[in-house]
Design an enzyme around this catalytic site. Structure first.
Site, PDB file in Angstrom:
ATOM      1  CG  ASP A   1     -12.921   0.987 -28.605  1.00 24.33           C
ATOM      2  OD1 ASP A   1     -12.212   1.603 -29.427  1.00 24.33           O
ATOM      3  OD2 ASP A   1     -14.119   1.243 -28.422  1.00 24.33           O
TER       4      ASP A   1
ATOM      5  CB  ILE B   1     -15.532  10.957 -24.118  1.00 29.26           C
ATOM      6  CG1 ILE B   1     -15.494  10.164 -25.434  1.00 29.26           C
ATOM      7  CG2 ILE B   1     -15.731  12.438 -24.381  1.00 29.26           C
ATOM      8  CD1 ILE B   1     -16.792  10.226 -26.235  1.00 29.26           C
TER       9      ILE B   1
ATOM     10  CG  HIS C   1     -12.410   6.216 -26.092  1.00 25.50           C
ATOM     11  ND1 HIS C   1     -13.589   6.831 -25.763  1.00 25.50           N
ATOM     12  CD2 HIS C   1     -12.687   5.388 -27.125  1.00 25.50           C
ATOM     13  CE1 HIS C   1     -14.554   6.377 -26.548  1.00 25.50           C
ATOM     14  NE2 HIS C   1     -14.036   5.515 -27.390  1.00 25.50           N
TER      15      HIS C   1
ATOM     16  N   GLY D   1     -18.238   4.310 -24.304  1.00 27.22           N
ATOM     17  CA  GLY D   1     -19.606   4.007 -23.917  1.00 27.22           C
ATOM     18  C   GLY D   1     -19.741   2.601 -23.355  1.00 27.22           C
TER      19      GLY D   1
END
Length: 285
Positions: free
Chosen positions: A188, A208, A193, A211
């Site tokens: 990903d 961040i 990110h 998830g």
């Protein structure tokens, strides 16, 4: 409207072959924080090829997640700005233990499109099977901010009743500063990110954590703490992403035992226990 629900639901599924090997499994495990302490026999099950087992949440990245969430956002009827996309929830059903090495067929489609008013929600389903039959089914709920309001079906509620009483177990897991940079090597590469400028465009002051990285960290904690370290006991795993995690933070993972299931809630310690994962359920044998 960039999302044409009827066209998206009618689109032909995308099918492709995926493969993975022990290196992919080990990299994923390291990406969710396995290997601390490095010589702990319980951790070596995640890092050492001669003892390796596969945490079921590896299914979210196997074969680099192909057909995957990002590719699904380019399916017919869907044309969205990646900066407006948030991963809202994840549901994984495990049909049998995932082998350390594998070759399988992944079939991906948009299973549902919901109108939440201020956002659209896409349910992107990936079904994976090898020569011996079904392995897993993955449902990713993707929120696209600003794309709702066309009067469509709101869809079912994913909210669960709060667990009763004090948790049976509470553990804390520290997220390393470079955790997102390591985790993204499993497939990903969303710049949210890693790239501070892109993160600002998406409304965050810094990148961040994925998830699904928090998702994996949490499942590992449940398996290691309440399931005797036996990954083969996991049958299903669902969560709602209730808030973000920033690299460097500490996760507080609360667990409640139930009949054939563990309820879980995850929060960020440094932000006054701000919710991170909610409505979380690990089903097991």
């Amino acid at each position: 409207m960039p999302i044409d629900a009827a066209k998206a639901l009618a689109a032909e599924p995308r099918t492709g072959e995926i493969t993975w090997d022990r290196r992919d499994v080990q990299l994923y495990h390291l990406g969710i924080g396995a290997g601390v302490p490095a010589t702990d026999p319980d951790e070596l099950r995640y890092t050492l090829e001669s003892r390796l087992h596969v945490l079921p949440s590896f299914a979210t990245v196997a074969g680099s997640g192909s057909p995957g969430v990002i590719s699904g956002l380019s399916m017919p009827g869907v044309e969205v700005d990646l900066a407006r996309v948030l991963h809202g929830g994840q549901r994984l059903e495990i049909h049998r233990p995932i082998p350390v090495t594998g070759r399988a067929t992944a079939t991906g489609r948009i299973a549902a499109v919901y109108d939440k008013g201020k956002a659209a929600v896409l349910v992107m389903r990936t079904e994976v099977a090898d020569a011996d039959g079904p392995l897993w089914t993955n449902d990713a709920q993707i929120f696209v901010r600003g794309e709702g309001g066309w009067g469509g079906d709101r869809g079912p509620s994913a909210r669960l009743e709060p667990p009763a009483g004090a948790p049976d177990k509470v553990v804390e897991r520290t997220v390393r500063e470079d955790q997102a940079l390591l985790y993204r090597l499993s497939g990903d590469y969303n710049p949210l990110h890693a790239d501070p400028e892109f993160a600002k465009l998406a409304g965050f002051d810094r990148p961040i954590l994925h998830g699904l990285c928090t998702y994996g960290i949490t499942l590992k904690a449940v398996v290691d703490t309440l399931l005797d370290g036996d990954v083969s006991r996991v049958r299903g795993y669902a969560t709602r992403f209730a808030g973000v995690v920033f690299p460097g933070e500490t996760l507080r993972i609360r667990m409640w035992r139930g009949e054939g299931a563990v309820r879980v809630a995850v929060s960020a310690v440094q932000r006054d226990d701000a919710p991170v994962l909610a409505d979380t359920l690990v089903e097991h044998s």
